[in-house]
Design a protein around this motif. Structure first.
Motif, PDB file in Angstrom:
ATOM      1  N   VAL A  44      62.553  76.078 -34.114  1.00  0.00           N
ATOM      2  CA  VAL A  44      62.062  74.796 -33.544  1.00  0.00           C
ATOM      3  C   VAL A  44      62.885  74.540 -32.288  1.00  0.00           C
ATOM      4  O   VAL A  44      64.103  74.600 -32.047  1.00  0.00           O
ATOM      5  CB  VAL A  44      62.399  73.657 -34.524  1.00  0.00           C
ATOM      6  N   SER A  45      62.002  74.053 -31.135  1.00  0.00           N
ATOM      7  CA  SER A  45      62.480  73.714 -29.992  1.00  0.00           C
ATOM      8  C   SER A  45      62.097  72.305 -29.429  1.00  0.00           C
ATOM      9  O   SER A  45      61.224  71.807 -29.833  1.00  0.00           O
ATOM     10  CB  SER A  45      61.968  74.698 -28.915  1.00  0.00           C
ATOM     11  N   GLY A  46      63.166  72.017 -28.387  1.00  0.00           N
ATOM     12  CA  GLY A  46      63.049  70.631 -27.802  1.00  0.00           C
ATOM     13  C   GLY A  46      63.503  70.616 -26.680  1.00  0.00           C
ATOM     14  O   GLY A  46      64.397  71.249 -26.487  1.00  0.00           O
ATOM     15  N   ASN A  47      63.130  69.626 -25.849  1.00  0.00           N
ATOM     16  CA  ASN A  47      63.591  69.542 -24.214  1.00  0.00           C
ATOM     17  C   ASN A  47      64.286  68.305 -24.071  1.00  0.00           C
ATOM     18  O   ASN A  47      64.053  67.136 -24.814  1.00  0.00           O
ATOM     19  CB  ASN A  47      62.652  69.541 -23.473  1.00  0.00           C
ATOM     20  N   PHE A  48      65.348  68.168 -23.394  1.00  0.00           N
ATOM     21  CA  PHE A  48      66.098  66.798 -22.849  1.00  0.00           C
ATOM     22  C   PHE A  48      65.305  66.402 -21.840  1.00  0.00           C
ATOM     23  O   PHE A  48      65.005  67.054 -20.876  1.00  0.00           O
ATOM     24  CB  PHE A  48      67.567  67.253 -22.628  1.00  0.00           C
ATOM     25  N   LYS A  49      64.942  65.003 -21.747  1.00  0.00           N
ATOM     26  CA  LYS A  49      63.979  64.555 -21.030  1.00  0.00           C
ATOM     27  C   LYS A  49      64.757  64.089 -19.830  1.00  0.00           C
ATOM     28  O   LYS A  49      64.314  63.480 -18.672  1.00  0.00           O
ATOM     29  CB  LYS A  49      62.978  63.555 -21.494  1.00  0.00           C
ATOM     30  N   LYS A  50      66.005  63.457 -20.038  1.00  0.00           N
ATOM     31  CA  LYS A  50      67.046  62.730 -19.185  1.00  0.00           C
ATOM     32  C   LYS A  50      68.208  63.458 -18.965  1.00  0.00           C
ATOM     33  O   LYS A  50      69.196  63.730 -19.749  1.00  0.00           O
ATOM     34  CB  LYS A  50      67.017  61.184 -19.412  1.00  0.00           C
ATOM     35  N   PHE A  51      68.476  63.921 -17.645  1.00  0.00           N
ATOM     36  CA  PHE A  51      69.856  64.492 -17.212  1.00  0.00           C
ATOM     37  C   PHE A  51      69.919  64.278 -15.836  1.00  0.00           C
ATOM     38  O   PHE A  51      68.879  64.030 -14.961  1.00  0.00           O
ATOM     39  CB  PHE A  51      69.926  66.004 -17.789  1.00  0.00           C
ATOM     40  N   THR A  52      71.408  64.340 -15.386  1.00  0.00           N
ATOM     41  CA  THR A  52      71.769  64.259 -14.067  1.00  0.00           C
ATOM     42  C   THR A  52      72.846  65.477 -13.972  1.00  0.00           C
ATOM     43  O   THR A  52      73.645  65.585 -14.821  1.00  0.00           O
ATOM     44  CB  THR A  52      72.246  62.909 -13.570  1.00  0.00           C
ATOM     45  N   GLY A  53      72.837  65.934 -12.589  1.00  0.00           N
ATOM     46  CA  GLY A  53      74.034  66.647 -12.302  1.00  0.00           C
ATOM     47  C   GLY A  53      74.174  67.073 -10.653  1.00  0.00           C
ATOM     48  O   GLY A  53      73.200  66.713 -10.060  1.00  0.00           O
ATOM     49  N   ASP A  54      75.326  67.771 -10.627  1.00  0.00           N
ATOM     50  CA  ASP A  54      75.534  68.109  -9.052  1.00  0.00           C
ATOM     51  C   ASP A  54      75.940  69.690  -9.104  1.00  0.00           C
ATOM     52  O   ASP A  54      76.795  69.811  -9.975  1.00  0.00           O
ATOM     53  CB  ASP A  54      76.111  67.163  -8.220  1.00  0.00           C
ATOM     54  N   VAL A  55      75.748  70.305  -8.055  1.00  0.00           N
ATOM     55  CA  VAL A  55      76.128  71.478  -7.892  1.00  0.00           C
ATOM     56  C   VAL A  55      76.513  71.767  -6.545  1.00  0.00           C
ATOM     57  O   VAL A  55      76.045  71.535  -5.639  1.00  0.00           O
ATOM     58  CB  VAL A  55      75.080  72.626  -8.212  1.00  0.00           C
ATOM     59  N   LEU A  69      77.256  68.347 -15.177  1.00  0.00           N
ATOM     60  CA  LEU A  69      76.057  68.230 -15.846  1.00  0.00           C
ATOM     61  C   LEU A  69      76.163  66.975 -16.830  1.00  0.00           C
ATOM     62  O   LEU A  69      76.928  67.146 -17.771  1.00  0.00           O
ATOM     63  CB  LEU A  69      74.987  69.340 -16.463  1.00  0.00           C
ATOM     64  N   GLY A  70      75.275  65.958 -17.013  1.00  0.00           N
ATOM     65  CA  GLY A  70      75.244  64.843 -17.917  1.00  0.00           C
ATOM     66  C   GLY A  70      73.969  64.882 -18.357  1.00  0.00           C
ATOM     67  O   GLY A  70      72.989  64.594 -17.809  1.00  0.00           O
ATOM     68  N   VAL A  71      74.019  64.747 -19.999  1.00  0.00           N
ATOM     69  CA  VAL A  71      72.719  64.729 -20.638  1.00  0.00           C
ATOM     70  C   VAL A  71      72.569  63.605 -21.272  1.00  0.00           C
ATOM     71  O   VAL A  71      73.412  63.338 -22.178  1.00  0.00           O
ATOM     72  CB  VAL A  71      72.380  66.297 -21.570  1.00  0.00           C
ATOM     73  N   ASP A  72      71.581  62.680 -21.406  1.00  0.00           N
ATOM     74  CA  ASP A  72      71.334  61.460 -22.119  1.00  0.00           C
ATOM     75  C   ASP A  72      70.984  62.411 -23.455  1.00  0.00           C
ATOM     76  O   ASP A  72      69.748  62.839 -23.634  1.00  0.00           O
ATOM     77  CB  ASP A  72      70.192  61.042 -21.775  1.00  0.00           C
ATOM     78  N   THR A  73      71.714  62.021 -24.574  1.00  0.00           N
ATOM     79  CA  THR A  73      71.388  62.644 -25.791  1.00  0.00           C
ATOM     80  C   THR A  73      70.162  61.882 -26.471  1.00  0.00           C
ATOM     81  O   THR A  73      69.789  62.720 -27.573  1.00  0.00           O
ATOM     82  CB  THR A  73      72.725  62.397 -26.758  1.00  0.00           C
ATOM     83  N   ALA A  74      70.048  60.698 -26.432  1.00  0.00           N
ATOM     84  CA  ALA A  74      68.788  60.107 -27.056  1.00  0.00           C
ATOM     85  C   ALA A  74      67.403  60.640 -26.187  1.00  0.00           C
ATOM     86  O   ALA A  74      66.463  60.144 -26.897  1.00  0.00           O
ATOM     87  CB  ALA A  74      68.874  58.598 -26.795  1.00  0.00           C
ATOM     88  N   SER A  75      67.643  61.429 -25.412  1.00  0.00           N
ATOM     89  CA  SER A  75      66.276  61.875 -24.620  1.00  0.00           C
ATOM     90  C   SER A  75      65.985  63.363 -25.161  1.00  0.00           C
ATOM     91  O   SER A  75      64.643  63.625 -24.786  1.00  0.00           O
ATOM     92  CB  SER A  75      66.617  62.269 -23.105  1.00  0.00           C
ATOM     93  N   TYR A  76      66.531  63.643 -26.235  1.00  0.00           N
ATOM     94  CA  TYR A  76      65.930  64.964 -26.845  1.00  0.00           C
ATOM     95  C   TYR A  76      64.470  64.737 -27.439  1.00  0.00           C
ATOM     96  O   TYR A  76      64.398  63.901 -28.362  1.00  0.00           O
ATOM     97  CB  TYR A  76      66.888  65.444 -27.776  1.00  0.00           C
ATOM     98  N   ASP A  77      63.652  65.599 -26.964  1.00  0.00           N
ATOM     99  CA  ASP A  77      62.221  65.491 -27.376  1.00  0.00           C
ATOM    100  C   ASP A  77      61.621  66.719 -28.168  1.00  0.00           C
ATOM    101  O   ASP A  77      61.550  67.797 -27.790  1.00  0.00           O
ATOM    102  CB  ASP A  77      61.411  65.132 -26.121  1.00  0.00           C
ATOM    103  N   LEU A  78      61.329  66.400 -29.697  1.00  0.00           N
ATOM    104  CA  LEU A  78      60.983  67.256 -30.196  1.00  0.00           C
ATOM    105  C   LEU A  78      59.378  66.935 -30.564  1.00  0.00           C
ATOM    106  O   LEU A  78      58.627  67.750 -31.453  1.00  0.00           O
ATOM    107  CB  LEU A  78      61.700  67.254 -31.812  1.00  0.00           C
TER     108      LEU A  78
END
Length: 185
Positions: A44-55, A69-78
């Motif tokens: 089963v796969s899903g993507n995170f829709k909201k994240f930010t980061g710098d390199v 990298l910071g990922v909005d945990t509520a943005s995980y989309d199944l």
């Protein structure tokens, strides 16, 4: 409920693998983080829709790479609003109390297009070290970082309580695939 667990695992995987840092922002429109887990031995796969980061990356000095990298945990989309809501809930990501999962690079080894990144992944306030291979391609004025790694969701207390703690229902292993794009300077 099964998809909710899957969403939580995917979020965890995304958080673990994402690589970015301090100088150039990640182009989130071209980047993606995907987490895949097995429920009843079915991927089963899903993507995170909201994240930010710098390199901060220099191909001549990959060991000097810095990234966050910071990922909005509520943005995980199944793919289903009810599953997404459950994965963001207290049993999985607990997004109300832990809205962000973070990954910070602490070291890079290797050369050319094949690197090994080491860093700290924090999910639900639990920080663990992580190491994974990263491929780098530079073209069209952009650096593209791709990679895949595996984490264990129970180490981060994702779906650890109740029936979801049973790894015969939802596997402990979560595979995180990522593609992060940033401008080349």
């Amino acid at each position: 409920m099964n998809y909710s667990f899957a969403k939580a695992l995917t979020g965890l995987a995304f958080s673990v693998c994402s690589m970015s840092a301090l100088a150039a922002p990640i182009d989130v429109t071209q980047s993606e983080v995907k987490a895949t887990f097995k429920q009843f031995n079915v991927p089963v796969s899903g993507n995170f829709k909201k994240f930010t980061g710098d390199v901060q990356y220099d191909p001549a000095k990959p060991a000097d790479t810095k990234a966050t990298l910071g990922v909005d945990t509520a943005s995980y989309d199944l793919g289903d609003p009810e599953y997404n809501k459950e994965v963001a809930g207290k049993d999985w990501f607990d997004s109300k109390n832990h809205p962000k999962a973070t990954f910070v690079i602490t070291g890079v080894t290797g050369s050319g297009n094949n690197l090994q990144a080491t860093g700290d992944l924090t999910i639900r306030g639990i920080k663990k070290p992580l190491k994974f291979p990263v491929k780098v391609q530079t073209a069209g004025g952009k650096h593209t970082f791709t990679g895949k790694t595996q984490i264990k969701r129970l180490e981060y207390k994702v779906g650890a309580d109740g029936e979801w703690g049973d790894t015969s229902l939802v596997a402990d292993e979560v595979v995180i695939d990522f593609k992060l794009v940033m401008p080349a300077k």
